[in-house]
Design a protein around this motif. Sequence first.
Motif, PDB file in Angstrom:
ATOM      1  N   SER A  86       0.875  -1.667   0.063  1.00  0.00           N
ATOM      2  CA  SER A  86       0.105   0.056   0.152  1.00  0.00           C
ATOM      3  C   SER A  86       0.673   1.612   0.468  1.00  0.00           C
ATOM      4  O   SER A  86       0.417   2.262  -0.484  1.00  0.00           O
ATOM      5  N   PRO A  96      -2.495  -2.661   5.478  1.00  0.00           N
ATOM      6  CA  PRO A  96      -3.111  -1.743   4.620  1.00  0.00           C
ATOM      7  C   PRO A  96      -3.479  -2.397   3.438  1.00  0.00           C
ATOM      8  O   PRO A  96      -4.771  -1.945   2.488  1.00  0.00           O
ATOM      9  N   THR A 150      -5.872  -5.415   3.360  1.00  0.00           N
ATOM     10  CA  THR A 150      -6.922  -5.196   3.619  1.00  0.00           C
ATOM     11  C   THR A 150      -7.570  -4.778   2.446  1.00  0.00           C
ATOM     12  O   THR A 150      -9.238  -4.697   2.082  1.00  0.00           O
ATOM     13  N   ARG A 151      -7.438  -3.560   1.741  1.00  0.00           N
ATOM     14  CA  ARG A 151      -7.325  -3.112   0.454  1.00  0.00           C
ATOM     15  C   ARG A 151      -8.120  -4.389  -0.841  1.00  0.00           C
ATOM     16  O   ARG A 151      -8.773  -4.086  -1.637  1.00  0.00           O
ATOM     17  N   ARG A 152      -7.514  -5.572  -0.540  1.00  0.00           N
ATOM     18  CA  ARG A 152      -7.951  -6.563  -1.504  1.00  0.00           C
ATOM     19  C   ARG A 152      -8.769  -7.469  -1.207  1.00  0.00           C
ATOM     20  O   ARG A 152      -8.759  -9.025  -1.919  1.00  0.00           O
ATOM     21  N   ARG A 211     -12.535  -4.935   8.263  1.00  0.00           N
ATOM     22  CA  ARG A 211     -12.823  -4.707   6.858  1.00  0.00           C
ATOM     23  C   ARG A 211     -13.107  -6.655   6.603  1.00  0.00           C
ATOM     24  O   ARG A 211     -14.511  -6.569   6.005  1.00  0.00           O
TER      25      ARG A 211
END
Length: 552
Positions: free
Chosen positions: A28, A37, A40-42, A93
């Motif tokens: 990230s 992070p 989390t984004r993926r 998430r």
Amino acid sequence: MTIVKAPNSGWWRGGVIYQIYPRSFADSNGDGIGDLPGITRRLEHVAKLGADAVWLSPFFKSPMKDFGYDISDYRDVDPMFGTLADFKALVERAHALGLKVMVDQVYSHSSDQHPWFVESRASRDNPKADWYVWADPRPDGTPPNNWLSIFGGSAWQWDTRRRQYYLHNFLASQPDLNFHNEQVQQAVLDCVKFWLDFGVDGYRLDVVNFYFHDRELRSNPARGEPDGSDPAVPATNPYGWQWHRFDKSRPENLVFLQRLRALLDQYPDTTMVGEIGDDDGLARVAEYTAGGPDGQPRLHMAYCFDLLGTPHDAPYLHKVFSRFAEVVGSGWPCWAITNHDIPRVATRWGGTHPPPGLLRAAAALQLSLRGSACLYQGDELGLPEAEIAFEDLQDPYGIAMWPEFKGRDGCRTPMPWEASAPDLGFGSGAARPWLPLAEAHRALAVDRQEADAGSLLRHYRQLLAWRRTQPALLHGEMDLLPVHPQVLAYVRRHAGERVLCAFNLSAEAAVLPLPAGHAVAELLSGSGARGASVQGAELHFEPHGVLFARLA
């Protein structure tokens, strides 16, 4: 005091766990190293795939001599991966997406930079002097016994402060904790509790059968030169020349696992999966996941290395599953066909140019076995093993064993997300990734397979979605059909239903006569299985054909 056992939905029984190697999943901040992070984004990719949980390889504070499997603080995040707040955001998430979160903990050993070891090595009479495995030399100054490190050479390292040897089953910078010390056991349980209170849903336990050693430090018996069939130990490694009777899988381990399970049972819907490397891995899986003589449970599930080697033909797999059926009892396996320590299955089973049909058959096989399943990031893309030049190697195991054994870096390269991006979408491209990008992975990137209705990624999604609708595959017993030179076949049975699962694991057409008493009522649709048909009392397969059918 009576401890109330928390409710457990049993989601893990038949569940699918997706392993994420944080350094290589998503970056990230552009420093070339994957982080929390980025994960989390993926996470939506994992949820869309149809997994039930993620297993995160270590992200804890560490000097990274073994890339996180040498922990110097069990209760904090290494700054290269982020912060505790970043991990909290990841958990939240994941839960919002319906995913459980399992963390990878390494309790058999710590880093030599852990404060516990720093204190332990300082003298023979400090409060933590007995927290690690120390031993005097033999009269000639040599180590106390013949135990070997998996990473090569003696498992004993001389320490000039204490004028004693300490035990390390892996790198010399990974000293073994002394689980015979009750204080060590309690300290470990306190660390487990810390993350459970933080909100994790379970654990993957690294080398879970290594916790205890023989108190008498007896030498292991000789085994002779190995044949190279053990996927966890290459033929070039002297570790395979011993029967590991005294340095691991000791009976005291089972008692501690019951204590560990009792702790997890205080938290709802939690689970543990243990990694077991043993001379008889299947027997240890059965033993470690069954209840003890007093009925107290141990691990929820475990895996060994029998599906993590090169052999994968029908007779070999029939032998593996026959053996497991003999020993399993009430135990519960978690089947893996690749992970961060093993060459990728596409190359290991399929060679330089793996047939697409073989990868589909491997997926269908793994996801229809009795037990849970663990997928490794990139399995769903069919990624081949990456070729890594010696000067780019990071793995200390590979560096030490080069050139006959190239280590574990080839399965740890960055995840390919975007085919057209210079860094395959791994990060911002601001810094060179910690391992080289594999150009062979570009055509297999997630976005490329998203757009292809016939891709392996889409096949995995279809297979996982269909599997959820099949109680016999999630919960049923498993009966092997007779051994066949090309086809592995078994019946999963549950609540009066019998589902036949059959896989041609060869590159040639095959015919499987159905045994007496077996008749196909209907072929099951929706799994994506193809390349097989029923002709009277015979099943006919194309190369790598797969069949799921309901039996009459």
